[in-house]
Motif scaffolding. Structure first.
Motif, mmCIF file in Angstrom:
data_model
loop_
_atom_site.group_PDB
_atom_site.id
_atom_site.type_symbol
_atom_site.label_atom_id
_atom_site.label_comp_id
_atom_site.label_asym_id
_atom_site.label_seq_id
_atom_site.Cartn_x
_atom_site.Cartn_y
_atom_site.Cartn_z
ATOM 1 N N ARG A 161 0.755 -1.185 -0.150
ATOM 2 C CA ARG A 161 0.049 0.023 -0.066
ATOM 3 C C ARG A 161 0.855 1.221 -0.015
ATOM 4 N N SER A 162 1.983 1.153 0.762
ATOM 5 C CA SER A 162 2.837 2.543 0.654
ATOM 6 C C SER A 162 3.836 2.605 -0.287
ATOM 7 N N ARG A 163 4.070 1.545 -1.058
ATOM 8 C CA ARG A 163 5.061 1.770 -2.242
ATOM 9 C C ARG A 163 5.204 0.594 -3.045
ATOM 10 N N SER A 164 3.776 0.350 -3.483
ATOM 11 C CA SER A 164 3.793 -0.777 -4.628
ATOM 12 C C SER A 164 4.783 -0.449 -5.933
ATOM 13 N N THR A 165 4.716 0.603 -6.346
ATOM 14 C CA THR A 165 5.516 1.170 -7.511
ATOM 15 C C THR A 165 6.846 0.834 -7.356
ATOM 16 N N ASP A 166 7.672 1.202 -6.366
ATOM 17 C CA ASP A 166 8.857 0.991 -5.909
ATOM 18 C C ASP A 166 9.413 -0.364 -5.996
ATOM 19 N N ILE A 167 8.386 -1.112 -5.315
ATOM 20 C CA ILE A 167 8.565 -2.810 -5.239
ATOM 21 C C ILE A 167 8.522 -3.320 -6.583
ATOM 22 N N ALA A 168 7.645 -2.853 -7.214
ATOM 23 C CA ALA A 168 7.439 -3.476 -8.561
ATOM 24 C C ALA A 168 8.572 -3.197 -9.559
ATOM 25 N N ASP A 169 9.126 -2.040 -9.353
ATOM 26 C CA ASP A 169 10.267 -1.603 -10.222
ATOM 27 C C ASP A 169 11.404 -2.333 -9.736
ATOM 28 N N THR A 170 11.680 -2.419 -8.437
ATOM 29 C CA THR A 170 12.787 -3.263 -7.941
ATOM 30 C C THR A 170 12.719 -4.814 -8.508
ATOM 31 N N ALA A 176 -2.971 -6.683 -7.865
ATOM 32 C CA ALA A 176 -2.418 -5.491 -8.730
ATOM 33 C C ALA A 176 -1.107 -5.411 -9.048
ATOM 34 N N LEU A 177 -0.058 -5.889 -7.884
ATOM 35 C CA LEU A 177 1.157 -6.165 -7.861
ATOM 36 C C LEU A 177 1.440 -7.261 -8.979
ATOM 37 N N VAL A 178 0.860 -8.259 -8.906
ATOM 38 C CA VAL A 178 1.059 -9.368 -9.779
ATOM 39 C C VAL A 178 0.730 -8.858 -11.292
ATOM 40 N N GLN A 179 -0.092 -8.258 -11.676
ATOM 41 C CA GLN A 179 -0.602 -7.839 -12.920
ATOM 42 C C GLN A 179 0.425 -6.887 -13.479
ATOM 43 N N THR A 180 0.928 -5.966 -12.537
ATOM 44 C CA THR A 180 1.789 -4.849 -12.630
ATOM 45 C C THR A 180 3.052 -5.497 -13.556
ATOM 46 N N VAL A 181 3.606 -6.484 -12.527
ATOM 47 C CA VAL A 181 4.920 -7.188 -12.624
ATOM 48 C C VAL A 181 4.686 -7.923 -14.126
ATOM 49 N N VAL A 225 5.863 -14.635 -15.819
ATOM 50 C CA VAL A 225 5.841 -14.579 -14.419
ATOM 51 C C VAL A 225 4.792 -15.885 -14.172
ATOM 52 N N TYR A 226 5.003 -16.403 -13.196
ATOM 53 C CA TYR A 226 4.063 -17.752 -12.918
ATOM 54 C C TYR A 226 3.472 -17.770 -11.411
ATOM 55 N N VAL A 227 2.230 -18.099 -11.429
ATOM 56 C CA VAL A 227 1.625 -18.236 -10.123
ATOM 57 C C VAL A 227 1.559 -19.564 -9.390
ATOM 58 N N PHE A 236 16.906 -20.608 -13.748
ATOM 59 C CA PHE A 236 17.937 -19.612 -14.055
ATOM 60 C C PHE A 236 17.790 -18.842 -15.378
ATOM 61 N N GLY A 237 17.161 -17.723 -15.264
ATOM 62 C CA GLY A 237 16.656 -16.766 -16.390
ATOM 63 C C GLY A 237 15.595 -15.916 -15.936
ATOM 64 N N PRO A 238 15.072 -14.982 -16.825
ATOM 65 C CA PRO A 238 14.237 -13.959 -16.167
ATOM 66 C C PRO A 238 12.934 -14.563 -16.041
ATOM 67 N N ILE A 239 12.861 -15.469 -15.167
ATOM 68 C CA ILE A 239 11.404 -15.888 -14.501
ATOM 69 C C ILE A 239 11.376 -15.857 -13.159
ATOM 70 N N VAL A 240 9.960 -15.406 -12.796
ATOM 71 C CA VAL A 240 9.614 -15.198 -11.284
ATOM 72 C C VAL A 240 8.561 -15.930 -10.998
ATOM 73 N N LEU A 241 8.403 -16.685 -9.965
ATOM 74 C CA LEU A 241 7.209 -17.419 -9.421
ATOM 75 C C LEU A 241 6.744 -16.464 -8.191
ATOM 76 N N ILE A 242 5.431 -16.627 -8.162
ATOM 77 C CA ILE A 242 4.647 -15.709 -7.142
ATOM 78 C C ILE A 242 3.918 -16.782 -6.286
ATOM 79 N N ARG A 243 3.782 -16.837 -5.093
ATOM 80 C CA ARG A 243 2.926 -17.784 -4.109
ATOM 81 C C ARG A 243 2.094 -16.531 -3.514
ATOM 82 N N ARG A 244 0.675 -16.685 -3.617
ATOM 83 C CA ARG A 244 0.051 -15.806 -2.895
ATOM 84 C C ARG A 244 -0.258 -16.454 -1.466
ATOM 85 N N TYR A 245 -0.557 -15.473 -0.507
ATOM 86 C CA TYR A 245 -0.727 -16.043 0.951
ATOM 87 C C TYR A 245 -1.984 -15.224 1.414
#
Lengths: 503, 503
Positions: free
Chosen positions: A262-271, A300-305, A359-361, A378-387
């Motif tokens: 909530r306080s810095r979603s854009t910064d986190i997404a950028d990083t 929203a973060l998942v979608q942005t990324v 991105v994979y959920v 090993f490559g430009p892939i990120v996995l996301i786990r929702r909690y």
């Protein structure tokens, strides 16, 4: 004579052919290293320090040439390699400075205490000595900082251990150029040639023979879990087992709280986007598994990324084998149901070794029941786990193996102490509210972690403390001054840093 | 229910019967240790320090009882055990003091440096954390100082690692009494019971199951090469390999120069005789191989040592298996021709486990071609190699494997620097003009050495530094004060010793 061909990852075109070493070559190099180990010249710490500084200067002088060849062979951007060559040079100088001050010796002097009970204490003087010839296996993803003249080589040479390095076959031209520079510096410094030997091989058999050579006393390795474990098994089964210091990468889990979003979603997404695409996602510290809260802020973060990664340029991977392995692993991830791609996935390019960021959920259920979800990509892939609760994150963390890093994004009001405690049990470096990718080369650094992040959680492969992997202590009891190493004599002519613990 | 019987080595009579643990018991103990590892009580360093001090006090209070049982089960003299119980107690207190001061943390704080190139440095704070539950295998020859509450247990507990100890079946009553003391202290300190578990087993299968338990993160072992190597192989082959810190003894070579013999032959003979018979020759630091100059001064020393050892009382060995192994090894030594007894050899006694001290002269030829001449004889046996030049000694040393200690007796006029250098390559402790047997428990101590003296030449099993075997570093990057461990916060309320390296 076998050869290895270099390829340009951006085009797939061959850009050089290089002769390889065989089993006999690495055995011969190990024997030469053992001879060099006995030489008084290499045993002289000031001379070793000058030698390291000389290599550092020469690398810096020839930076543009190194960077050009390396970028062509690895597809890594020039700017990134410019930083890496500077880091390579700096860490050589850092070890030179450390050795000059004698900080690697960890010298301790405790004079006799005849009144100590139950047994009187004799005069005890301890310092580190080099362990012997070291085999180094260069990394594919850090062709300079963990390549032929990278951190393992620099720390081993600084410790007083001759090095036999097996350069990575994905960038053979880079390796050869660095090896030529090293050999010139060995000669200029008046050291025996066996202080540094370079081998190139694509066959595991040759690397195995190096790790088995009786003269080799330790192994430094940066690479895959499969490669590191194989070397570790070989080294443990030797008639004389030797330590393997293997840094084998990890998922580098990142926990993001709802308040932080909530306080810095854009910064986190950028990083995150920067981290996942930097060096085509081929850093061992790439955040590979994000814990993102359920609910709209997380959605929203998942979608942005996902959106921004899909718009990003395709990334060239280091080599064709890297692309083949990654593509197969991504197919397995989707087909197993352990991960679902967010948005349409772009098929890999036909030209060169490009792949598109993705991105994979991760699915529901216990993490350790989904092997594809807790594997390093090993490559430009990120996995996301929702909690949906802290307890759920804690449960997931408890099912993760050892990691190089853990990261937490939180706000001051969040109680993440249990998450930090749980992550700390599994990592070598805990990062807060920032990127884990960069690993600075300092005294305070710790790069490693419980297995399978590394085979030696008590050691670091980055930073000044990396030198201690290649040293062992010896204590001199009741020694006459004349038979002590110079660093332990009362006169301490070289002003080595020493401690007197007197306990 | 299987049992183990204790025997009095002086008579061979049974003196107690003790229930043993099975594979399920050690697995359960490992699980309990993992639970205790997570407890906040055990994580509190001040509480751990108080706990260690409590055990130290209790051991001292019950010293006479401990010594009585132990002497009956081991045949070791009361005076020696009096020193050992004091040492056991002291080393527990030493680790308590170390933990209280936070010296085990090796805390380093480097604040951020935004100007550092090529990459700015974030705030980095590093400290050691415990690795997890530790399996300890008690020694037969140091039933107190390296037994159930010995150095491995004390250093692991101090580090914050719960311990599952497999006590030695040769002194089960001693082990049980010490375990009862420990369990009482655990309860009194308000710690979870899993902090300390004691198992007794004579079957290797049970020890193997302990080293294989997934909760166990390291092994401490003191004993034979065969036992240590077997555990090391098991630990290396685990799905998650773990380090084994095994101290496995050695020959402890002693080089005596002609000049030293001329100036103080009697002193040297006295020391050797004392060393060979102390604790019935069952110290891991017993000088087992003497290099004595050819010629009359050397002949006289050999004769003196042989005559006086033959007149010495027969020595009781720790157990029947020790006697059986030693007797067989001595027969093999003589029948192989690798060693010739000096004077008539006395057959072992029929009563108890007594053997008579003996001296063997090693044959000519390369040492490593005579396996019986470079084997450790665990008992009051010493081998002598005659030499006629420094080069011959150097040649012999080059054929020796790793050793715990090396000793040189020389006069100021002797040039023994090459011998010292050669020995240093192979030992953890270099001793001059004195006995290597006593290993004082201090900060400067180093007890270990290249394989096969130990499996981890970079570590020590004696002295304060032994605690570092059970710790690993974690770095906290950019952490908010509230999420840092107390020892790394700016306020440093417990005044932990810290370093600021700022490089």
């Amino acid at each position: 004579m076998k050869t290895v061909t270099a390829f340009d990852p951006r085009s797939g075109a061959a850009c050089g052919e290089f002769a390889t070493s065989g089993v006999d070559d690495v055995r011969e190099a190990a024997r030469a290293a053992a001879q060099a180990f006995e030489s008084t010249e290499f045993g002289d710490t000031l001379r070793r320090a000058r030698f390291l500084d000389l290599i550092a200067d020469r690398v810096r002088q020839r930076a543009s040439e190194i960077i050009e060849i390396c970028s062509r062979e690895t597809g890594l951007p020039l700017q990134r390699l410019t930083v890496e060559v500077e880091r390579t040079s700096r860490q050589l100088s850092m070890f030179a400075e450390m050795v000059r001050a004698g900080r690697h010796l960890d010298a301790v002097i405790d004079t006799a205490d005849p009144d100590l009970t139950p047994v009187p204490r004799p005069d005890m003087r301890r310092m580190n000595v080099p362990i012997g010839p070291v085999a180094v296996f260069g990394a594919s993803n850090m062709p300079l900082a963990f390549g032929v003249l990278g951190g393992d080589t620099a720390s081993a040479l600084a410790a007083g251990c001759p090095v036999v390095i097996k350069g990575h076959p994905a960038h053979p031209g880079t390796g050869r150029l660095l090896a030529v520079i090293a050999a010139e510096c060995v000669a200029e410094a008046g050291l025996p040639a066996g202080v540094f030997s370079y081998c190139l091989a694509a066959d595991f058999e040759v690397g195995a023979a190096l790790a088995q050579a009786p003269e080799i006393t330790a192994v430094g390795f940066t690479g895959s879990l499969g490669g590191g474990r194989a070397l570790s098994d070989i080294a443990a089964a030797r008639p004389v087992p030797i330590p393997v210091y293997a840094e084998m990468g990890s998922l580098n889990p990142v926990v993001i709280t709802e308040a932080a979003l909530r306080s810095r979603s854009t910064d986190i997404a950028d990083t995150i986007i920067g981290n996942v695409t930097a060096a085509s996602g081929q850093y061992c510290t790439k955040p590979g598994l994000l814990f993102v809260p359920a609910g709209t802020a997380g959605d929203a973060l998942v979608q942005t990324v996902a959106d921004r990664l899909r718009q990003a340029q395709p990334c060239p991977l280091l080599s064709e084998p890297v692309k083949v392995r990654l593509t197969a692993a991504m197919e397995q991830l989707a087909s197993s149901g352990d991960g679902t791609p967010v948005g349409e996935s772009t098929p890999p390019s036909d030209v060169g070794y490009f792949v598109s960021p993705a991105v994979y959920v991760v699915g529901d259920g216990p993490l350790d029941a989904m092997p594809s979800a807790i594997e390093e990509y090993f490559g430009p892939i990120v996995l996301i786990r929702r909690y949906d609760s802290t307890d759920a994150v804690l449960e997931d963390i408890s099912r993760l193996a050892g990691q190089l890093t853990g990261t937490v994004y939180s706000d001051p009001g969040d109680d993440v102490s249990r998450i930090v405690t749980a992550l700390c049990r599994r990592v070598g470096r805990m990062v807060f509210d920032s990127s884990p990718v960069s690993v600075v080369v300092t005294d305070a650094q710790q790069h490693g972690g419980p297995y399978p992040a590394s085979t030696a959680a008590w050691s670091t492969s980055v930073g000044s403390q990396a030198i201690f992997r290649f040293l062992r202590p010896v204590v001199f009891q009741n020694a006459p001054q004349g038979l002590l190493p110079a660093a332990l004599r009362d006169d301490n002519r070289r002003s080595v840093e020493r401690h007197r613990n007197s306990r």
